[in-house]
Enzyme design. Structure first.
Site, short mmCIF file in Angstrom:
data_model
loop_
_atom_site.label_atom_id
_atom_site.label_comp_id
_atom_site.label_asym_id
_atom_site.label_seq_id
_atom_site.Cartn_x
_atom_site.Cartn_y
_atom_site.Cartn_z
N ALA A 870 0.79 -1.23 0.00
CA ALA A 870 0.00 0.00 0.00
C ALA A 870 0.82 1.27 0.00
O ALA A 870 0.40 2.28 -0.56
CB ALA A 870 -0.95 0.00 1.21
N GLU A 871 1.98 1.27 0.63
CA GLU A 871 2.74 2.51 0.81
C GLU A 871 3.50 2.95 -0.43
O GLU A 871 3.67 4.14 -0.68
CB GLU A 871 3.80 2.30 1.89
CG GLU A 871 3.59 2.58 3.30
CD GLU A 871 2.25 2.42 3.92
OE1 GLU A 871 1.73 3.44 4.36
OE2 GLU A 871 1.73 1.32 4.02
N LEU A 872 4.01 2.01 -1.20
CA LEU A 872 5.01 2.32 -2.21
C LEU A 872 4.58 3.43 -3.17
O LEU A 872 5.37 4.30 -3.52
CB LEU A 872 5.36 1.07 -3.03
CG LEU A 872 6.38 1.35 -4.13
CD1 LEU A 872 7.78 1.41 -3.57
CD2 LEU A 872 6.28 0.33 -5.25
#
Length: 942
Positions: A870-872
């Site tokens: 989710a962060e990338l």
């Protein structure tokens, strides 16, 4: 004065009694048609879209007095049902159009209005339509929504059938690594998913409504709070102030680091003597209706002694600044980073050195669902609070003492959530709800409007980064120095300590530096408190290092992509924190990007004009896949009487796809049982019945919950397994007295280690995500406006669990990266209270061309080889845009967002023959090397 009229609603004539001043959205919702959602209440988000006499309107701004009798109204409920889907609803399912889903009904209704008039639209026409009707989405990046409209149009033109459009489960029933739609999507696309406001609108009689009295100043001493008038107003049951709170009234900000000079208890639920930020709450009005409560809240009178407000970190740490929280310095935490050899001699002798100061703004989360919740006494003698949240177990820990309840007496249930992106890691709203429920000894509910959502929610902390890099004659990086400051706003929120660590670890991420020296700092200010936001800490850090990577490449005379290729991680190299990665995808990702990059450069050169300059930018991004060192997670699995399995988890779902993640992992883990996907039941996010799976943060959920799911499944199947290898039935298990329910656990203990706070060296995360971003932009040299034409991402998350979910996270995060780069900002808490004022990116602000390509390097420690994702997408997508602006114009942006005014100013300097010099370092209180020496001479005990 009430009136009556007949409206045709969803093809049925209905007699309506209405108030001419109420909105059409309110009237429809009062009739139970809660598929029409309400978000901004100003016509800027479109989630309330309905068809009125065949035309798309935003029902939140259409007053009933302006609706003509016998008009035809179509809501999402009139377009299709769960058992009779419209092609648009099915297309939304199969293309992943419903992430959090709060906007899905409005989009589908709007798209229905388009296809009713044009059954063969182009993608441009679809995008123009959604732009015209202000249909906003924060989750999907819009591309899947256009894909869905185009597919639905094919069905309506009889080019494909509904069966051909629908996702088909493979013959082997395996859904892992497929594009299987999420289980909750059906309810979301048909409007029957009840979010917080929908739940509150259907509560039994007797539930009291809350309204908050907010401070309208940013820094002040409270001289008096006068509730007398408010207490006598219609419907008011009580006006609660700090004197009524049963507990300490102090939120536990979770500061554990010995380097932190604050105890973390500076925040009050209801402020008693001081205001530290605009929107602080001084009173809660309890009334029979929301309207009565809000009217009375306006009548609460507060007298202030207004103090100087420090609205940015630099002013807050100035020598003459007073302490915002008396007894705690505004600069309350400083840490060192020490890796390899001393950097000063290297900087002095290196043939190539670049440096600069970079600033990333206070990015608002811009969720479309304002905060909503309820709290009530429960049968266990405690209290239950329901809201959207992404770390249920933190709620009792952070606010139990504040409201006067033991942790075990607080039950937390997660409602379906209309987006979070980190904003709901904080339990302040939950604390206010519980405090009021305890005082009133009964059920209460609260609904913030969008103004309140804007000024009262946490934001991404601003970041000031001073960074210097050195390279040798061959272009190989030799050293990095950094001195950075995070302005964390008024309060800790449980995220201040880890934020510094993230700044250290992600500045320079993707590039190998054998030698590093740095100081990281964090301070308080009187602005909105800092909280988690997707890619927490990395957008600020990578803005500096990935901008400097381009600057270094230019100084050397090397291509920016090639510079990254020769300096990226390979076996034998280590991260900024001194640890080596378990896999090394970057060289492959860069190689895969190379031909597309070269083609983009040629395209940009060919298509640039004298006034429309095109450019291409590259950036590397990476993030972790666990919360911190020694992360843990729990999952329960249970065999049911009918042979199905129930999977219990605290896998928080705020739109990212916890439901399909849990289903895919459980189905794969129970493969030996031969279960079909619909034979796995999901029970999620209720602290009374689901275990502690941990926060939805740090791209950890799939990785950690997956490992726990495999462990639990193996335990249950081992108990079911007979000597001949077959499996016992439920009845056989019961007859033999064998347990039916098992707890699976996961832990990174043994293969992760905390960072040493005296050097910031350690290995807190067992695996990571990796990506190479490429932006193609066009800059109008007459206006300074930047348009992103295309975004490309090559990424590696390990084996992908669900392709729809991963694609959706990438599209959505890249769209947020466009906003971070060009428009989004929360600067003035009095004015920046609408989507538009905060720079929300609508569909035509985000490119339709977003190209995704994945390699799937199996993670040795991951569930089925998977990591997280989710962060990338928001780590450095914004920096590729900034680098592309420079490639197009030679204007380097050092302070985000890159507004037209900033770009135009740079263009004017260049046109006049001037030179744009690197931004000077921000003054953070001392020379970095002096501060580093001071910290080294005073090590902390761990």
């Amino acid at each position: 004065m009430l009136r009556k009229m007949v409206l045709n609603i969803n093809n049925a004539d209905c007699l309506i009694v209405y108030d001419p001043d109420e909105s059409l959205a309110e009237r429809l919702r009062s009739m139970g048609l809660t598929g029409t959602k309400v978000g901004c209440e100003t016509g800027q988000c479109g989630i309330c879209s309905v068809l009125l006499d065949g035309k798309v309107i935003r029902a939140c701004t259409k007053k009933m007095g302006k609706v003509k009798e016998f008009s035809k109204v179509v809501t999402i409920e009139g377009i299709g049902t769960p058992t009779n889907l419209h092609p648009l609803q099915l297309a939304w399912l199969v293309h992943g159009g419903a992430q959090c889903g709060i906007c899905s009904p409005g989009f589908i209704v709007s798209a229905k209005g388009l296809l009713d008039t044009n059954v063969s639209p182009t993608r441009k026409e679809v995008r123009d339509w959604f732009q015209k009707h202000r249909n906003a989405c924060r989750c999907t990046g819009y591309k899947p929504l256009v894909d869905a409209v185009m597919s639905a149009a094919k069905v309506l033109r009889n080019e494909i059938t509904m069966e051909e459009l629908a996702f088909q489960i493979p013959e082997d029933q395996r859904i892992y690594n497929t594009a299987c739609p999420k289980p909750t999507a059906l309810a979301k696309v048909t409007g029957v998913c009840d979010y917080g406001a929908d739940i509150n609108s259907k509560l039994p009689d007797g539930v009291l409504h809350l309204a908050l009295k907010h401070a309208d100043v940013s820094h002040a001493n409270i001289l008096s709070i006068d509730t007398a008038e408010a207490a006598t107003m219609p419907g008011v049951q009580k006006v609660i102030t700090h004197k009524d709170i049963k507990g300490t009234n102090r939120v536990n900000g979770l500061t554990f680091s010995p380097t932190n000079k604050s105890d973390g208890f500076e925040r009050q639920l209801l402020n008693s003597d001081k205001i530290c930020q605009y929107g602080d709450v001084v009173a809660i009005v309890v009334a029979d209706t929301e309207a009565h409560a809000r009217a009375a809240a306006d009548a609460v009178k507060v007298e202030y002694e207004v103090l100087s407000a420090y609205m940015d970190g630099l002013s807050a740490i100035a020598d003459d600044a007073v302490e915002i929280h008396p007894g705690t310095p505004n600069m309350y935490c400083e840490m060192p980073c020490i890796k390899g050899e001393e950097t000063a001699p290297i900087m002095e002798s290196a043939p190539y050195v670049v440096e600069g100061g970079f600033f990333v703004q206070r990015q608002p989360h811009l969720v479309l669902e304002p905060d909503v919740g309820l709290a009530y006494p429960n049968e266990e003698g405690g209290y239950t609070v329901q809201s959207k949240h992404q770390f249920l177990q933190a709620v009792p820990l952070m606010i139990g003492d504040a409201v006067g309840l033991p942790m075990e007496k607080i039950r937390v249930i997660s409602n379906p959530g209309g987006g979070s992106f980190g904003s709901k890691i904080s339990p302040i709203t939950e604390g206010l709800l519980l405090a009021a429920a305890v005082v009133m000894e009964g059920p209460v509910c609260l609904h913030l409007n969008y103004d309140q959502q804007s000024f009262f929610s946490g934001k991404r902390s601003t970041g000031y980064f001073n960074v210097k890099m050195a390279a040798d004659a061959d272009g190989k990086l030799q050293a990095m120095e950094y001195d950075f400051l995070f302005d964390h706003g008024a309060y800790h929120d449980g995220t201040s300590d880890p934020l510094i660590e993230k700044g250290f670890r992600w500045c320079g991420a993707g590039l190998y530096f054998p030698n590093i020296r740095g100081v990281g700092r964090i301070c308080a200010s009187n602005h909105a408190w800092g909280t988690a936001f997707r890619a927490f800490g990395s957008p600020q850090a990578l803005m500096a290092s990935e901008s400097l990577a381009d600057m270094m490449a230019e100084k050397i005379g090397m291509d920016p992509l090639e510079f990254r290729y020769i300096n990226t991680y390979r076996p034998g190299t280590t991260m900024t924190s001194g640890c080596e990665m378990d896999v090394h995808p970057f060289p492959t990702l860069i190689e895969k990007m190379r031909p597309k990059y070269e083609a983009a450069l040629k395209r940009a050169q060919k298509e640039s004009t004298s006034t429309k300059k095109r450019g291409v930018g590259i950036s590397l991004g990476m993030y972790d896949c666990s919360f911190s060192a020694n992360d843990t997670a729990e999952i329960d699995v249970e065999l049911n009487p009918d042979g199905t399995v129930t999977h219990y988890s605290g896998w928080h779902d705020v739109g990212q796809g916890a439901d399909i993640g849990a289903l895919s992992l459980a189905h794969e883990a129970f493969k030996p049982l031969g279960l079909k996907p619909d034979q796995i039941r999901l029970v999620m996010n209720d602290t009374a019945i689901t275990p502690n799976t941990g926060a939805a943060a740090g791209s950890r959920s799939h990785y950690m919950a997956g490992k726990a799911t495999i462990d639990g499944a193996n335990k249950l199947m081992e108990a079911m397994r007979k000597d001949d290898g077959t499996f016992r039935t439920y009845q056989e298990m019961v007859d033999e007295g064998i347990a039916l329910k098992y707890r699976g656990t996961a832990s990174t203990v043994g293969y992760s280690s905390p960072c040493d706070l005296n050097t910031m060296q350690g290995d807190p995360n067992p695996t990571h995500t990796y990506g190479v971003f490429m932006a193609e932009v066009e800059v109008d040299t007459e206006t300074g406006k930047t348009k992103v034409l295309k975004m490309t991402l090559h990424a590696d998350f390990g084996v992908i669990g669900n392709r729809l979910a991963v694609d959706g996270q990438m599209y959505g995060g890249i769209a947020q990266g466009v906003g971070l780069a060009l428009s989004e900002n929360f600067d003035d808490p009095k004015k920046d209270t609408t989507l538009m004022a905060q720079g929300f990116p609508y569909i035509k602000d985000v490119p339709d061309e977003i190209e995704l390509e994945y390699t799937e390097t199996p993670r040795p420690s991951g569930p089925f080889g998977s990591g997280g994702c989710a962060e990338l997408s928001l780590t450095s997508s914004h920096v590729s845009i900034i680098n592309a602006i420079y490639n197009a114009t030679k204007v380097r942006i050092y302070e985000l967002p890159a507004t037209p005014e900033k770009v135009l100013e740079g263009l004017k300097v260049l046109k006049s023959g001037g030179t744009l010099k690197p931004n000077p370092a921000y003054y953070l209180g001392s020379n970095m090397h002096e501060k580093l020496e001071e910290l080294r001479n005073n090590p902390v005990s761990i």
